[in-house]
Design a protein around this motif. Sequence first.
Motif, PDB file in Angstrom:
ATOM      1  N   ARG A 149     -10.699 -22.558 -21.249  1.00  0.00           N
ATOM      2  CA  ARG A 149      -9.469 -22.036 -21.857  1.00  0.00           C
ATOM      3  C   ARG A 149      -9.733 -20.966 -22.924  1.00  0.00           C
ATOM      4  O   ARG A 149      -9.017 -20.870 -23.905  1.00  0.00           O
ATOM      5  N   ASP A 150     -10.779 -20.214 -22.702  1.00  0.00           N
ATOM      6  CA  ASP A 150     -11.100 -19.095 -23.585  1.00  0.00           C
ATOM      7  C   ASP A 150     -10.615 -17.830 -22.895  1.00  0.00           C
ATOM      8  O   ASP A 150     -11.288 -17.296 -22.025  1.00  0.00           O
ATOM      9  N   TYR A 151      -9.442 -17.371 -23.267  1.00  0.00           N
ATOM     10  CA  TYR A 151      -8.820 -16.234 -22.600  1.00  0.00           C
ATOM     11  C   TYR A 151      -9.084 -14.911 -23.323  1.00  0.00           C
ATOM     12  O   TYR A 151      -8.402 -13.923 -23.060  1.00  0.00           O
ATOM     13  N   GLN A 152     -10.066 -14.887 -24.212  1.00  0.00           N
ATOM     14  CA  GLN A 152     -10.402 -13.633 -24.888  1.00  0.00           C
ATOM     15  C   GLN A 152     -10.783 -12.587 -23.849  1.00  0.00           C
ATOM     16  O   GLN A 152     -11.583 -12.849 -22.949  1.00  0.00           O
ATOM     17  N   ASP A 153     -10.230 -11.400 -23.992  1.00  0.00           N
ATOM     18  CA  ASP A 153     -10.429 -10.362 -22.992  1.00  0.00           C
ATOM     19  C   ASP A 153     -11.886  -9.942 -22.829  1.00  0.00           C
ATOM     20  O   ASP A 153     -12.273  -9.478 -21.769  1.00  0.00           O
TER      21      ASP A 153
ATOM     22  N   ASN B 285     -19.127 -16.790 -22.914  1.00  0.00           N
ATOM     23  CA  ASN B 285     -18.614 -17.403 -24.138  1.00  0.00           C
ATOM     24  C   ASN B 285     -19.514 -18.554 -24.597  1.00  0.00           C
ATOM     25  O   ASN B 285     -20.345 -19.059 -23.844  1.00  0.00           O
ATOM     26  N   ILE B 286     -19.335 -18.968 -25.839  1.00  0.00           N
ATOM     27  CA  ILE B 286     -20.205 -19.978 -26.439  1.00  0.00           C
ATOM     28  C   ILE B 286     -20.046 -21.349 -25.782  1.00  0.00           C
ATOM     29  O   ILE B 286     -21.010 -22.104 -25.676  1.00  0.00           O
ATOM     30  N   LEU B 287     -18.833 -21.663 -25.312  1.00  0.00           N
ATOM     31  CA  LEU B 287     -18.647 -22.968 -24.675  1.00  0.00           C
ATOM     32  C   LEU B 287     -19.460 -23.077 -23.384  1.00  0.00           C
ATOM     33  O   LEU B 287     -19.987 -24.146 -23.070  1.00  0.00           O
ATOM     34  N   THR B 288     -19.565 -21.992 -22.659  1.00  0.00           N
ATOM     35  CA  THR B 288     -20.392 -21.995 -21.454  1.00  0.00           C
ATOM     36  C   THR B 288     -21.861 -22.148 -21.816  1.00  0.00           C
ATOM     37  O   THR B 288     -22.591 -22.933 -21.199  1.00  0.00           O
ATOM     38  N   SER B 289     -22.309 -21.425 -22.828  1.00  0.00           N
ATOM     39  CA  SER B 289     -23.707 -21.534 -23.270  1.00  0.00           C
ATOM     40  C   SER B 289     -24.017 -22.964 -23.708  1.00  0.00           C
ATOM     41  O   SER B 289     -25.072 -23.517 -23.382  1.00  0.00           O
ATOM     42  N   ASN B 290     -23.086 -23.574 -24.436  1.00  0.00           N
ATOM     43  CA  ASN B 290     -23.246 -24.960 -24.875  1.00  0.00           C
ATOM     44  C   ASN B 290     -23.359 -25.894 -23.666  1.00  0.00           C
ATOM     45  O   ASN B 290     -24.226 -26.764 -23.613  1.00  0.00           O
TER      46      ASN B 290
END
Length: 145
Positions: free
Chosen positions: A43-47, A66-71
Motif C-alpha cells: 500500500r505504498d502508492y508513492q509515485d 520501497n523500504i517495506l519490500t527491502s524489509n
Amino acid sequence: MTGTPVEVAPTRALADLSVGDTLPEEAIPITRTLIVATAIASRDYQDVHHDPELAKERGSKDIFMNILTSNGLAERYATAWAGPAARVKRIKIRLGAPNYPGDTMVMTGEVTAIDTAARLVDLKVVGTNSLGPHVSGTVTLELPQ
C-alpha cells in the motif's frame, strides 16, 4: 495428485550453529514488476515506486524499491535459511543505494550472536547491488528447542 512433493528443509538447531557461520548467497533480480507489485502490495502508492517520469522529475534515475519490500526480502532471506519453524523476533535495517529495475541484489548473511537460553540467533544481512549496499542490518530469529 501428480508431481513431485516439495521438500522442506528442517529448521536449523541452535546447537548446530556457530558465530561466524555464513549463509549462502541469494541473487534477486530487481525487475520493474517486482518494484511496482510489492509497492502496491504494501500500500505504498508513492509515485517514485511506479511512475518513471515522476521519479525522474524528483531526481531519481528511475523508479526504485520501497523500504517495506527491502524489509520483507531481508526477512525472507533469513527465514528461508533458518527453516519453517523459525520465528522472526526483530528486524533492524537501514537502506543505502537504491534498487533500480534491471539490477540484481545479492543477499549475504552471517551468524553474529547466539543466545541458547532464549533460543535466539542474530544474523547480519546485507543486500548489495551494482551501486553498493542497498539494505543492511540484523534479523533476530527464535529457533525451536
